[in-house]
Write a protein that holds these residues in place. Structure first.
Motif, short mmCIF file in Angstrom:
data_model
loop_
_atom_site.label_atom_id
_atom_site.label_comp_id
_atom_site.label_asym_id
_atom_site.label_seq_id
_atom_site.Cartn_x
_atom_site.Cartn_y
_atom_site.Cartn_z
N SER A 69 -6.62 1.94 -7.62
CA SER A 69 -6.96 3.06 -6.73
C SER A 69 -7.32 2.58 -5.34
O SER A 69 -7.52 1.39 -5.11
N ASN A 70 -7.42 3.54 -4.41
CA ASN A 70 -7.84 3.24 -3.04
C ASN A 70 -8.80 4.29 -2.51
O ASN A 70 -8.51 5.49 -2.56
N GLU A 71 -9.97 3.80 -2.06
CA GLU A 71 -10.94 4.64 -1.34
C GLU A 71 -11.27 5.93 -2.08
O GLU A 71 -11.13 7.05 -1.55
N THR A 72 -11.72 5.79 -3.32
CA THR A 72 -12.11 6.96 -4.12
C THR A 72 -13.64 7.06 -4.10
O THR A 72 -14.33 6.05 -4.18
N ALA A 97 -5.04 -7.47 6.33
CA ALA A 97 -5.19 -6.70 7.57
C ALA A 97 -4.49 -5.35 7.45
O ALA A 97 -3.46 -5.24 6.78
N TRP A 98 -5.12 -4.34 8.01
CA TRP A 98 -4.47 -3.02 8.04
C TRP A 98 -3.88 -2.82 9.44
O TRP A 98 -4.59 -2.47 10.35
N VAL A 99 -2.64 -3.02 9.56
CA VAL A 99 -1.48 -2.94 8.69
C VAL A 99 -0.33 -3.70 9.40
O VAL A 99 -0.38 -3.89 10.62
N THR A 119 -1.54 13.02 10.21
CA THR A 119 -2.69 13.52 10.99
C THR A 119 -3.00 12.66 12.21
O THR A 119 -4.07 12.77 12.81
N ARG A 120 -2.06 11.80 12.59
CA ARG A 120 -2.27 10.93 13.75
C ARG A 120 -1.47 11.49 14.92
O ARG A 120 -0.31 11.13 15.11
N LEU A 121 -2.08 12.37 15.69
CA LEU A 121 -1.26 13.22 16.57
C LEU A 121 -1.63 13.13 18.05
O LEU A 121 -1.27 14.00 18.85
N VAL A 139 -3.49 6.37 -6.68
CA VAL A 139 -4.73 7.10 -7.00
C VAL A 139 -5.59 6.96 -5.75
O VAL A 139 -6.32 5.98 -5.58
N TYR A 140 -5.41 7.87 -4.84
CA TYR A 140 -5.81 7.69 -3.44
C TYR A 140 -6.70 8.84 -3.01
O TYR A 140 -6.35 10.02 -3.17
N TRP A 141 -7.88 8.49 -2.44
CA TRP A 141 -8.85 9.48 -1.97
C TRP A 141 -9.24 10.45 -3.11
O TRP A 141 -9.47 10.03 -4.23
N ALA A 142 -9.13 11.78 -2.88
CA ALA A 142 -9.78 12.77 -3.78
C ALA A 142 -8.82 13.29 -4.85
O ALA A 142 -8.37 14.44 -4.78
N TYR A 186 2.16 8.67 14.44
CA TYR A 186 2.13 7.34 13.83
C TYR A 186 0.71 6.82 13.69
O TYR A 186 -0.11 7.01 14.60
N ASN A 187 0.41 6.17 12.62
CA ASN A 187 -0.80 5.36 12.51
C ASN A 187 -0.50 4.09 13.28
O ASN A 187 0.42 3.34 12.94
N ARG A 188 -1.26 3.85 14.34
CA ARG A 188 -0.94 2.76 15.28
C ARG A 188 -1.74 1.48 15.01
O ARG A 188 -1.96 0.69 15.93
N ALA A 234 0.85 -1.21 0.00
CA ALA A 234 0.00 0.00 0.00
C ALA A 234 0.88 1.25 0.00
O ALA A 234 1.93 1.25 0.67
N HIS A 235 0.33 2.21 -0.60
CA HIS A 235 -0.67 2.44 -1.64
C HIS A 235 0.02 2.85 -2.92
O HIS A 235 -0.51 3.65 -3.69
N TYR A 236 1.28 2.37 -3.09
CA TYR A 236 2.12 2.80 -4.20
C TYR A 236 3.11 1.67 -4.47
O TYR A 236 3.31 0.82 -3.59
C1 GCU Z 1 -7.86 4.01 5.08
C2 GCU Z 1 -6.75 4.14 4.09
C3 GCU Z 1 -5.41 3.91 4.71
C4 GCU Z 1 -5.41 4.50 6.12
C5 GCU Z 1 -6.37 3.67 6.93
C6 GCU Z 1 -6.52 4.19 8.34
O1 GCU Z 1 -8.69 3.09 4.80
O2 GCU Z 1 -6.86 3.36 2.94
O3 GCU Z 1 -4.46 4.54 3.91
O4 GCU Z 1 -4.16 4.48 6.68
O5 GCU Z 1 -7.65 3.74 6.38
O6 GCU Z 1 -7.42 4.96 8.55
O7 GCU Z 1 -5.72 3.82 9.18
#
Ligand code: GCU
Length: 596
Positions: free
Chosen positions: A416-419, A548-550, A558-560, A378-381, A568-570, A353-355
Motif C-alpha cells: 500500500s501507499n500513504e494509507t 526520490a519522488w520522481v 489535480t496539478r493545474l 492500495v492507495y490513500w483512502a 503535470y506533477n512536476r 509506483a503505485h501499481y
Molecule cells: C504522495 C503520493 C504520490 C504523489 C506525491 C506528490 O506522497 O504517494 O503518489 O504523487 O506524494 O504529492 O507528488
C-alpha cells in the motif's frame, strides 16, 4: 429507497460475478509462442452503457458482443464495429484521441482474427492489462471478466474458438468507483483501455501454468512447477544447461512437482553481476523457457542483505508513463528510456509506483541489474470495510506475485501507499501481508507510509510496521512541510529497529524555470531540497534505501497551476519531454559517492 438500490446493485453484481466465467493466469507467457493481436482495434465509446443490449451491465441479445453488421434495408441496427474508428492496442485511449483525453467509462474494442486450433490443445486469450474492468467475448460468447488495471489475465477460449475466422469484443470500463482499487482519488492519470499486449496462446492438453525457482540461504535451488490437465505422477523436468542441471520430479495430487537441488558453480545475480540462466521446464508435450537470476534477499536487524551482504538501495520512483510520447508506458523503448535514466543516476533500485508496471520493466531490470519495489494500488483512502474491495486487492496482489515471482530484480512487494492508520485499514492490509507471505515467502514485504512528525521528530511506528520486513516512509520536507533548509534539523527514530527506505522525498520544478533557491518551482529550489535532504539522511543510521519522488514529470489530475504544472506533477528529475533538471545531476553526484 437508497439502501434497497444499493442492495439490488450489490445483489446483481454478485450474481453477475458468480455467473461470469473467471479469468486465469498463465506465467511466463512472454516466453511462449503466441499470435499477437496487437495493432488497430475498432472501438465504440459507450458512456450510457447501451452496448450491453440490456438495461443492466449484463450481456443482452442485441449487445455489441454480437458484432453484427448493418445491412441497408436489413434489420434495425444502431452500431457497426466494421465502420467504427480504431485505437492502437496496446495503448490507453486517453492519449490517442483528444476527445477521449478526459473520458472515463465504458468503451468497447473489437477485432477479427483467423485461427487454426491444433488438436489436443488449449487456447487462451492473454491480456497484459486492461484498465480497470474488462469483459471479454469471443464469437459472441462471454469467456471471462476481470478487475484490476495493472496485472495480466488469461481467458480460456478453447470451447468457442473456430478453425478460421473469429472475432473478439472486449468491454473495458475505467470508471472510478469507491469500492475499486485504486479508489476515487489518485495522483496519476486514470488511463483507460487495453494498455498492454493482447495475444492468443496455445498450450498442450497437459501444460505448465506456474513455475518458480529460487536460491536458499544454504545454496540450494528450490521451487515448484504446477501442471494443469495432467494426472498425479506426471514427470516434470527442469534443465539449466549452464549449470549442468537436469532434474526430474513428479506431480502430486494438486499438480505440483517440487524441486530441490544444489548446483555447483552458480553465479549469483546482483546489480554488479546480473547473471541470468536459461531454465527449461518440460512436462509431456509442453516446454516452457525462462531467464532466471538466482539471489537471496533477507533482513537482519535494520539491514537488508542481498546474497548475504548488507546493501544500500540508491533509488528513484517511476510512474508507468511513457517518456516524451506520454500515455501509459508499454514498450521496450519506454522501459529502456526510463531504466536508462535511472542507470544514469547510478541507481541500483527503482520503486515502480503505485501499481505493477509492464512486464518489460521487470524483465529489463533483471537484465540491467536494477532492484525493484513492486506495489499494488492500495492507495490513500480505500473502501476498507467492503469485501469486494478486499477481493479486488487480493486478486491484484496474487496476479502481481504470480507474474513477477520469477524476477530476481524484484525484492520487495509493497501492500500500500500513504494509507491512514485506522483500525479497519490495518486489518485490511494485514490480510494482504498474510497472503503475500503465503504466496511468496522468499521476498520482503513493505508498505509506504506518510511520515508523522512531532516537533521535527519522526517516530516510525505505524501500527502495520510490526508485520512488515522493511518500512517505507514518504516525506516532503521543503515542499509540503517547512523550508528545504530545515531538513537537517529533523530527527528520526526507528523504535522497531527495522530497515527503513525513504520511499518518497523531493519537490517540484518546471524544467527551464530558473531563479533563487528559495523560489518554488525553479530548478534551483528543487536542487536545494535534495541537497538539504542528503544532510538530513545523516541523522538516520537505519536508513537502507532511498527512492526520490520522481524520475519523470507525469500527468496528474489535480496539478493545474497554469504555465507551470498544466496537468503535470512536476516533481520529476526529468521533464515529460526528457529535459534533465538540476536536481537530476545533484542526485547523480550523491549516488555516485554512495556507490563508491
Ligand atoms: C504522495 C503520493 C504520490 C504523489 C506525491 C506528490 O506522497 O504517494 O503518489 O504523487 O506524494 O504529492 O507528488
Amino acid at each position: 429507497m437508497r439502501t434497497a438500490a444499493v442492495f439490488t446493485a450489490l445483489f446483481l453484481s454478485t450474481l453477475i460475478a458468480l455467473a461470469e466465467p473467471h479469468s486465469t493466469l498463465l506465467v511466463d507467457v512472454d516466453h511462449r509462442p503466441a499470435m499477437s493481436l496487437d495493432g488497430p482495434w475498432h472501438y465504440i465509446v459507450d458512456p450510457y452503457r447501451g452496448g450491453w443490449g440490456s438495461n443492466t451491465d449484463e450481456p443482452g441479445p442485441h449487445g455489441y458482443a454480437a458484432n453484427t453488421h448493418y445491412v441497408p434495408g436489413g434489420p434495425l441496427q444502431e452500431y457497426d464495429f466494421a465502420k467504427a474508428p480504431v485505437l492502437e492496442v496496446p495503448g490507453d485511449w486517453n492519449s490517442q484521441r483528444e476527445n477521449l483525453f478526459y473520458y472515463e467509462g465504458l468503451l468497447w474494442y473489437q477485432r477479427d482474427f483467423t485461427y487454426h486450433p491444433k488438436p489436443h490443445t488449449h487456447t487462451f486469450l492473454h491480456i497484459g492489462a486492461a484498465n480497470y474492468a474488462a469483459h471479454v467475448f469471443v464469437n459472441d460468447t462471454l469467456v471471462c471478466s476481470h478487475e484490476g488495471g495493472f496485472t495480466p489475465f488469461d481467458c480460456e477460449i478453447s470451447s468457442v474458438v473456430k478453425d478460421g475466422p473469429n472475432f473478439v469484443v472486449i468491454a473495458v470500463d475505467n470508471q472510478r468507483e469507491v469500492e475499486r482499487v485504486p479508489t476515487l482519488k489518485s495522483d496519476w492519470w486514470n488511463y483507460g483501455g487495453l494498455t498492454r499486449d493482447v495475444s492468443v496462446v496455445e498450450v498442450p492438453d497437459t501444460f505448465i501454468d506456474d513455475a518458480v525457482l529460487h536460491l536458499t540461504n544454504t545454496g540450494e535451488i528450490e521451487g515448484f512447477v504446477h501442471v494443469t490437465g495432467g494426472a498425479a505422477g506426471a514427470r516434470v523436468s527442469v534443465r539449466i544447461a549452464d549449470l549442468h542441471v537436469d532434474q526430474n520430479a513428479v506431480t502430486d495430487e494438486h499438480g505440483r512437482a517440487k524441486f530441490t537441488f544444489h548446483p555447483s558453480g552458480l553465479e549469483v545475480w546482483s546489480p554488479e553481476h546480473p547473471r541470468l540462466y536459461k531454465v527449461e521446464y518440460a512436462v509431456g508435450e509442453d516446454r516452457l523457457q525462462d531467464d532466471v537470476g538466482f539471489r537471496t534477499i533477507e533482513v537482519k536487524g535494520d539491514e537488508i542483505l542481498l546474497n548475504g551482504k548488507s546493501i544500500f538501495l540508491r533509488g528513484v520512483n517511476i510512474q508507468g508513463e511513457a517518456p516524451i510520447r506520454g500515455g501509459r508506458a508499454y514498450s521496450e523503448a519506454d522501459a529502456e528510456t526510463l531504466l536508462g535514466w535511472a542507470n544514469e543516476l547510478h541507481c541500483n533500485f527503482v520503486r515502480l509506483a503505485h501499481y505493477p508496471h509492464d512486464e518489460r520493466m521487470t524483465r529489463l531490470a533483471d537484465k540491467m541489474g536494477i532492484l525493484v519495489w513492486s506495489e499494488i494500488p492500495v492507495y490513500w483512502a480505500i473502501d476498507w470495510t467492503n469485501p469486494r474491495t478486499l477481493d479486488a486487492a487480493k486478486q491484484q496482489l496474487h496476479e502481481m506475485i504470480r507474474r513477477d515471482q520469477d524476477k530476481a530484480s524484484v525484492i520487495l512487494w509493497s501492500m500500500s501507499n500513504e494509507t491512514q492508520p485506522k483500525p479497519e485499514r490495518t486489518v485490511f492490509i494485514k490480510k494482504l501481508i498474510t497472503q503475500a507471505r503465503e504466496e511468496d515467502p522468499t521476498r520482503l514485504i513493505t508498505s509506504a507510509f506518510v511520515t508523522r512528525f512531532h516537533d521535527k521528530t519522526a517516530v516510525l511506528d505505524d501500527p502495520l510496521a510490526a508485520d512488515l520486513d522493511v518500512l517505507g516512509y514518504n516525506q516532503y520536507i521543503g515542499w509540503y512541510t517547512d523550508k528545504p533548509q530545515a531538513a537537517p534539523e529533523y530527527k528520526w527514530e526507528d523504535p522497531l529497529h527495522k530497515p527503513v527506505i525513504m520511499s518518497e522525498f523531493g519537490g517540484g520544478a518546471k524544467a527551464g524555470m530558473h531563479g533563487a533557491a528559495t523560489e518554488p518551482f525553479t530548478e534551483e529550489y528543487e536542487a536545494e531540497i535534495y541537497k538539504q535532504q542528503f544532510l538530513m539522511f545523516k541523522n538516520m543510521p537505519f536508513l537502507r534505501g532511498l527512492a526520490a519522488w520522481v524520475l519523470m514529470d507525469f500527468r496528474a489530475p489535480t496539478r493545474l497551476l497554469p504555465g507551470i504544472q498544466d496537468g503535470y506533477n512536476r516533481k520529476g528529475l526529468v521533464s515529460n519531454k526528457g529535459e534533465k533538471k538540476q536536481a537530476f545531476f545533484v542526485l547523480q553526484d550523491y549516488y555516485a559517492q554512495k556507490q563508491k
